[in-house]
Design a protein around this motif. Structure first.
Motif, PDB file in Angstrom:
ATOM      1  N   SER A  82       0.824  -1.206   0.000  1.00  0.00           N
ATOM      2  CA  SER A  82       0.000   0.000   0.000  1.00  0.00           C
ATOM      3  C   SER A  82       0.858   1.255   0.000  1.00  0.00           C
ATOM      4  N   PRO A  83       0.376   2.316  -0.655  1.00  0.00           N
ATOM      5  CA  PRO A  83       0.983   3.628  -0.441  1.00  0.00           C
ATOM      6  C   PRO A  83       0.543   4.149   0.924  1.00  0.00           C
ATOM      7  N   VAL A  84       1.237   5.132   1.434  1.00  0.00           N
ATOM      8  CA  VAL A  84       0.894   5.741   2.716  1.00  0.00           C
ATOM      9  C   VAL A  84       0.078   7.000   2.473  1.00  0.00           C
ATOM     10  N   TYR A  85      -1.137   7.023   3.029  1.00  0.00           N
ATOM     11  CA  TYR A  85      -2.007   8.203   2.961  1.00  0.00           C
ATOM     12  C   TYR A  85      -2.283   8.671   4.386  1.00  0.00           C
ATOM     13  N   TYR A  86      -1.812   9.850   4.742  1.00  0.00           N
ATOM     14  CA  TYR A  86      -2.063  10.398   6.080  1.00  0.00           C
ATOM     15  C   TYR A  86      -1.690   9.395   7.174  1.00  0.00           C
ATOM     16  N   SER A  87      -0.497   8.838   7.043  1.00  0.00           N
ATOM     17  CA  SER A  87       0.049   7.878   8.009  1.00  0.00           C
ATOM     18  C   SER A  87      -0.770   6.599   8.114  1.00  0.00           C
ATOM     19  N   GLY A  88      -1.485   6.270   7.056  1.00  0.00           N
ATOM     20  CA  GLY A  88      -2.256   5.036   7.032  1.00  0.00           C
ATOM     21  C   GLY A  88      -2.298   4.448   5.644  1.00  0.00           C
ATOM     22  N   PRO A  89      -2.782   3.195   5.508  1.00  0.00           N
ATOM     23  CA  PRO A  89      -2.894   2.574   4.195  1.00  0.00           C
ATOM     24  C   PRO A  89      -4.001   3.230   3.369  1.00  0.00           C
ATOM     25  N   LYS A 111      -1.130 -19.504   7.030  1.00  0.00           N
ATOM     26  CA  LYS A 111      -0.393 -19.039   5.856  1.00  0.00           C
ATOM     27  C   LYS A 111       0.565 -17.927   6.310  1.00  0.00           C
ATOM     28  N   PHE A 112       1.573 -17.669   5.483  1.00  0.00           N
ATOM     29  CA  PHE A 112       2.561 -16.641   5.812  1.00  0.00           C
ATOM     30  C   PHE A 112       2.131 -15.306   5.222  1.00  0.00           C
ATOM     31  N   ALA A 113       2.402 -14.232   5.941  1.00  0.00           N
ATOM     32  CA  ALA A 113       1.909 -12.923   5.532  1.00  0.00           C
ATOM     33  C   ALA A 113       2.929 -11.826   5.792  1.00  0.00           C
ATOM     34  N   ALA A 114       2.845 -10.793   4.982  1.00  0.00           N
ATOM     35  CA  ALA A 114       3.675  -9.603   5.180  1.00  0.00           C
ATOM     36  C   ALA A 114       3.003  -8.424   4.508  1.00  0.00           C
ATOM     37  N   ALA A 115       3.271  -7.251   5.037  1.00  0.00           N
ATOM     38  CA  ALA A 115       2.812  -6.009   4.429  1.00  0.00           C
ATOM     39  C   ALA A 115       4.028  -5.186   4.037  1.00  0.00           C
ATOM     40  N   VAL A 116       3.915  -4.464   2.924  1.00  0.00           N
ATOM     41  CA  VAL A 116       4.952  -3.520   2.516  1.00  0.00           C
ATOM     42  C   VAL A 116       4.273  -2.202   2.179  1.00  0.00           C
ATOM     43  N   VAL A 117       4.945  -1.108   2.491  1.00  0.00           N
ATOM     44  CA  VAL A 117       4.359   0.203   2.230  1.00  0.00           C
ATOM     45  C   VAL A 117       5.364   1.105   1.524  1.00  0.00           C
ATOM     46  N   SER A 118       4.812   2.070   0.812  1.00  0.00           N
ATOM     47  CA  SER A 118       5.631   3.037   0.086  1.00  0.00           C
ATOM     48  C   SER A 118       5.219   4.432   0.523  1.00  0.00           C
ATOM     49  N   ARG A 121       7.983  10.161   2.885  1.00  0.00           N
ATOM     50  CA  ARG A 121       8.882  10.475   3.992  1.00  0.00           C
ATOM     51  C   ARG A 121       8.523   9.733   5.283  1.00  0.00           C
ATOM     52  N   MET A 122       7.294   9.889   5.797  1.00  0.00           N
ATOM     53  CA  MET A 122       6.920   9.317   7.094  1.00  0.00           C
ATOM     54  C   MET A 122       5.572   8.611   7.000  1.00  0.00           C
ATOM     55  N   GLY A 123       5.166   8.015   8.110  1.00  0.00           N
ATOM     56  CA  GLY A 123       3.869   7.343   8.181  1.00  0.00           C
ATOM     57  C   GLY A 123       3.925   5.870   7.841  1.00  0.00           C
ATOM     58  N   ASN A 124       5.127   5.354   7.589  1.00  0.00           N
ATOM     59  CA  ASN A 124       5.230   3.957   7.164  1.00  0.00           C
ATOM     60  C   ASN A 124       4.947   2.972   8.291  1.00  0.00           C
ATOM     61  N   THR A 125       5.444   3.237   9.501  1.00  0.00           N
ATOM     62  CA  THR A 125       5.277   2.251  10.569  1.00  0.00           C
ATOM     63  C   THR A 125       3.831   2.162  11.048  1.00  0.00           C
ATOM     64  N   SER A 126       3.133   3.287  11.095  1.00  0.00           N
ATOM     65  CA  SER A 126       1.729   3.241  11.497  1.00  0.00           C
ATOM     66  C   SER A 126       0.886   2.542  10.437  1.00  0.00           C
ATOM     67  N   SER A 127       1.272   2.685   9.177  1.00  0.00           N
ATOM     68  CA  SER A 127       0.567   1.986   8.104  1.00  0.00           C
ATOM     69  C   SER A 127       0.797   0.482   8.198  1.00  0.00           C
ATOM     70  N   GLN A 146      14.778  -7.268   7.554  1.00  0.00           N
ATOM     71  CA  GLN A 146      15.903  -6.752   8.334  1.00  0.00           C
ATOM     72  C   GLN A 146      15.577  -5.389   8.932  1.00  0.00           C
ATOM     73  N   TYR A 147      14.419  -4.856   8.610  1.00  0.00           N
ATOM     74  CA  TYR A 147      13.979  -3.537   9.073  1.00  0.00           C
ATOM     75  C   TYR A 147      12.484  -3.489   8.793  1.00  0.00           C
ATOM     76  N   TRP A 148      11.819  -2.369   9.082  1.00  0.00           N
ATOM     77  CA  TRP A 148      10.399  -2.268   8.771  1.00  0.00           C
ATOM     78  C   TRP A 148      10.216  -2.217   7.257  1.00  0.00           C
ATOM     79  N   ASN A 149       9.158  -2.883   6.799  1.00  0.00           N
ATOM     80  CA  ASN A 149       8.994  -3.141   5.365  1.00  0.00           C
ATOM     81  C   ASN A 149       8.480  -1.926   4.589  1.00  0.00           C
ATOM     82  N   GLY A 150       9.331  -0.958   4.384  1.00  0.00           N
ATOM     83  CA  GLY A 150       8.933   0.230   3.650  1.00  0.00           C
ATOM     84  C   GLY A 150       9.996   0.702   2.680  1.00  0.00           C
ATOM     85  N   VAL A 151       9.536   1.370   1.630  1.00  0.00           N
ATOM     86  CA  VAL A 151      10.430   2.032   0.677  1.00  0.00           C
ATOM     87  C   VAL A 151      10.045   3.500   0.597  1.00  0.00           C
TER      88      VAL A 151
END
Length: 206
Positions: A82-89, A111-118, A121-127, A146-151
Motif C-alpha cells: 500500500s501507499p501511505v495516505y495520512y500515516s495510514g494505508p 499461511k505466511f503474511a507480510a505487508a509492505v508500504v511506500s 517520507r513518514m507514516g510507514n510504521t503506522s501503516s 531486516q527492518y520495517w517493510n517500507g520504501v
C-alpha cells in the motif's frame, strides 16, 4: 507453492508495485510462484455488516474479494502492498481487506503474511501496524525482514534508488521463501498443523 501479491495502490506500476515486484522476484528465484492482484481505481465497497457471508461463505458484493476467497487454499502466503495516505494505508485497500478477511472464516490461517508500504517520507510504521492487524487476527504467521517493510520515493525510479528499502524487500522475499519451504517439508514429514480451541468472545460491556 504460491504467494498472493495484493497491490493496493491506484497506480498499477507505481512505487508500491516496485516494492512488491522486488519481493516477488526473490520468491520466484526460489521457485515460488507469485500472483499479482491489482485493485484498480474503481470504487471498492466497504463491509456493511450484513452477515451474508455467514450463510454463503462469500461476500454479498461479488468482486475480487470473492475471486481471492475461491482460491485461498492455493496460496501459501500473502503480501499486501500500500501507499501511505495520512500515516495510514489506502482507504480503498482497507475496505477491500476488511471484507476479505471478515469473509475468510479461517481460510488464511497458518499461511505466511507480510505487508509492505511506500511513502515519501513518514507514516510507514503506522501503516504497517494497521495492515499487520489483518494477519494477526487471522492466525497468520507474519514474516519479518531486516527492518520495517517500507520504501521511500515519489516515483518508481526514486524507489529503486532507495538501496536499503529495496534490500529490505529482497530480505523479506528470502525469509518468506525459506519459511514456506520449511512448512512444506513439515507437511511432508507428517508434522500436524496447529489444533485450535473453539473461539471464545468476551464483550467488555455486559
Amino acid at each position: 507453492m504460491k504467494v498472493l501479491m495484493i497491490n493496493g495502490s491506484p497506480h498499477q506500476y507505481g512505487c508500491t508495485y516496485t516494492a512488491l515486484k522486488e519481493v516477488s522476484d526473490k520468491l520466484n528465484s526460489h521457485g515460488i510462484e507469485t500472483e499479482f492482484v491489482y485493485l484498480g481505481t474503481q470504487a471498492v465497497h466497504g463491509c456493511i455488516a450484513c452477515g451474508g457471508c455467514y450463510q454463503s461463505g462469500k461476500c454479498v458484493f461479488d468482486d475480487q474479494v470473492n475471486e481471492i476467497l475461491s482460491k485461498a487454499d492455493r496460496y501459501d502466503g500473502v503480501v499486501v502492498g500500500s501507499p501511505v495516505y495520512y500515516s495510514g494505508p489506502n482507504g480503498t485497500l482497507c475496505a477491500f481487506l476488511d471484507r476479505l478477511f471478515y469473509c475468510s472464516r479461517g481460510r488464511f490461517a497458518n499461511k505466511f503474511a507480510a505487508a509492505v508500504v511506500s511513502c515519501r517520507r513518514m507514516g510507514n510504521t503506522s501503516s504497517l501496524d494497521r495492515l499487520n492487524k489483518y494477519f494477526q487476527i487471522s492466525k497468520m504467521h507474519i514474516v519479518s525482514s531486516q527492518y520495517w517493510n517500507g520504501v521511500h520515493g515519489n516515483t518508481p525510479e526514486e524507489v529503486m534508488q532507495d538501496r536499503e528499502g529495496m534490500q529490505i524487500m529482497r530480505t523479506l522475499g528470502e525469509n518468506m521463501a525459506w519459511l514456506i519451504k520449511i512448512a512444506d517439508a513439515g507437511k511432508k514429514a507428517g508434522v500436524p498443523a496447529p489444533q485450535y480451541e473453539k473461539g471464545v468472545g468476551t464483550n467488555f460491556i455486559r
